[in-house]
Design an enzyme around this catalytic site. Structure first.
Site, PDB file in Angstrom:
ATOM      1  N   GLU A  14      -6.331   5.272  -1.105  1.00 52.31           N
ATOM      2  CA  GLU A  14      -6.433   4.853   0.293  1.00 52.31           C
ATOM      3  C   GLU A  14      -5.746   5.832   1.235  1.00 52.31           C
ATOM      4  O   GLU A  14      -6.249   6.105   2.336  1.00 52.31           O
ATOM      5  CB  GLU A  14      -5.850   3.452   0.465  1.00 52.31           C
ATOM      6  CG  GLU A  14      -6.711   2.331  -0.081  1.00 52.31           C
ATOM      7  CD  GLU A  14      -6.611   2.174  -1.590  1.00 52.31           C
ATOM      8  OE1 GLU A  14      -7.408   1.414  -2.170  1.00 52.31           O
ATOM      9  OE2 GLU A  14      -5.726   2.834  -2.195  1.00 52.31           O
ATOM     10  N   HIS A  23      -1.621  -9.576  -3.447  1.00 54.20           N
ATOM     11  CA  HIS A  23      -3.015  -9.506  -3.020  1.00 54.20           C
ATOM     12  C   HIS A  23      -3.401 -10.642  -2.090  1.00 54.20           C
ATOM     13  O   HIS A  23      -4.580 -10.894  -1.871  1.00 54.20           O
ATOM     14  CB  HIS A  23      -3.943  -9.521  -4.241  1.00 54.20           C
ATOM     15  CG  HIS A  23      -3.928  -8.263  -5.032  1.00 54.20           C
ATOM     16  ND1 HIS A  23      -2.825  -7.863  -5.745  1.00 54.20           N
ATOM     17  CD2 HIS A  23      -4.863  -7.303  -5.212  1.00 54.20           C
ATOM     18  CE1 HIS A  23      -3.090  -6.720  -6.355  1.00 54.20           C
ATOM     19  NE2 HIS A  23      -4.317  -6.353  -6.044  1.00 54.20           N
TER      20      HIS A  23
END
Length: 327
Positions: A60, A129
């Site tokens: 990312e 998450h």
């Protein structure tokens, strides 16, 4: 109007903008060969080819930086994150580069980029998450943050975001990609960034909620109506810039406010909205502003615990009754 899934509305928005402007392209993990982790980009590789629908490595930080560089050179990237939880490894790129480059260059450089992907809690995905990241990013000048609650808003706002000359963070709930809803079939459907939607009108209390929390507010409003209390429900749609005036106008009529927000209560979206309303609309309040948020702990894994951790319809109803001074 056509009924589309949330993912289909997003795909239509990206496809229309890529057809309209050859400078628009999509990049991210599994967006091409795999058709997207949530199938948002299904078929786009076949339509636009590998130069405009680009699979990236699992990095990312790397592909965010590449997208920012491309935007500075005049392209209009759409960067998909598999989940906004993963953006923490790209935090420096988004915060220090995308958000601040226009300011630090004295307006000489623009960063017309859209970062988009699944945000918020999505069940038993454990603490790392299940983050609602919008409060982190709305803290940063230079970024625009959008969190739509339905397919129609998703399409109209994503098209506007792609055309915007500033970096836009487009946060889609992970659990809403399969949601169906009516979407405008207007030829070039655009919605303004920074304008709230009044979803329901009532005289007794105002409820403000974004993304999937909006649906909690709507369900609570329906239940309150059965008990004789009519709520206005406001979906801000855009969290930065935030349509404060829409909330003020409603509170001046209802004199009560409950904010539903999936973020942590400490420094969350609800905290900012509450401050704005009490500072600008204090004399119109007949009760303290109430917040309904996730609990102030990391997200648990066990199913019963994460259900208790998340905001609920019952909590929205209870908060509303307290604001209404109903026993």
């Amino acid at each position: 109007m056509a009924e589309l899934q949330f993912r289909e509305a997003l795909r239509d928005a990206m496809t229309e903008e890529m057809v309209r402007d050859e400078n628009v392209f999509l990049m991210g993990e599994e967006v091409a060969e795999y058709d997207g982790a949530y199938k948002v980009s299904q078929g786009m590789l076949d339509q636009f080819g590998p130069k405009r629908v680009i699979d990236t490595p699992i990095s990312e930080n790397g592909f965010s930086g590449m997208g920012i560089g491309a935007a500075m050179m005049g392209l209009r990237p759409i960067v998909e994150f598999m989940t906004w939880n993963f953006t923490f490894v790209a935090f420096d790129q988004i915060i220090s580069n995308a958000a601040k480059m226009r300011y630090m260059s004295g307006g000489q450089l623009k960063v017309p980029i859209v970062f988009r992907g699944g945000n918020g809690a999505a069940g038993q995905l454990a603490a790392t998450h299940n983050n609602s990241t919008e409060a982190f990013y709305t803290n940063v000048p230079g970024l625009k943050v959008i969190a739509p609650s339905n397919p129609d808003d998703a399409k109209g706002l994503l098209k506007s975001a792609i055309r915007d000359d500033d970096p836009v963070l487009f946060m889609e709930s992970e659990v809403m990609f399969g949601m169906k809803g009516e979407v405008s079939d207007e030829e070039d459907y655009l919605l303004p960034i920074g304008k709230a939607r009044i979803a329901r009108e009532g005289d007794d209390i105002t409820l403000v909620a974004h993304s999937k929390s909006y649906w909690l507010a709507m369900e609570a409003a329906e239940e309150l109506a059965k008990q004789g209390y009519e709520a206005t429900v406001i979906d801000p749609r855009t969290l930065r810039p935030f349509d404060t005036e829409a909330v003020i106008d409603s509170v001046k009529q209802t004199n009560r406010l409950v904010i539903v927000d999936e973020c942590s209560p400490y420094g969350g979206i609800a905290s900012e909205v509450a401050f704005r309303i009490q500072s600008q609309c204090f004399d119109h309040l007949d009760a303290p502003i109430a917040r309904v948020t996730a609990k102030d702990t990391p997200a648990p894994y066990a199913k019963n615990l994460i259900e208790a951790w998340m905001p609920t319809v019952d909590e929205v109803i209870d908060a509303s009754k307290k604001a209404l001074y109903v026993n």
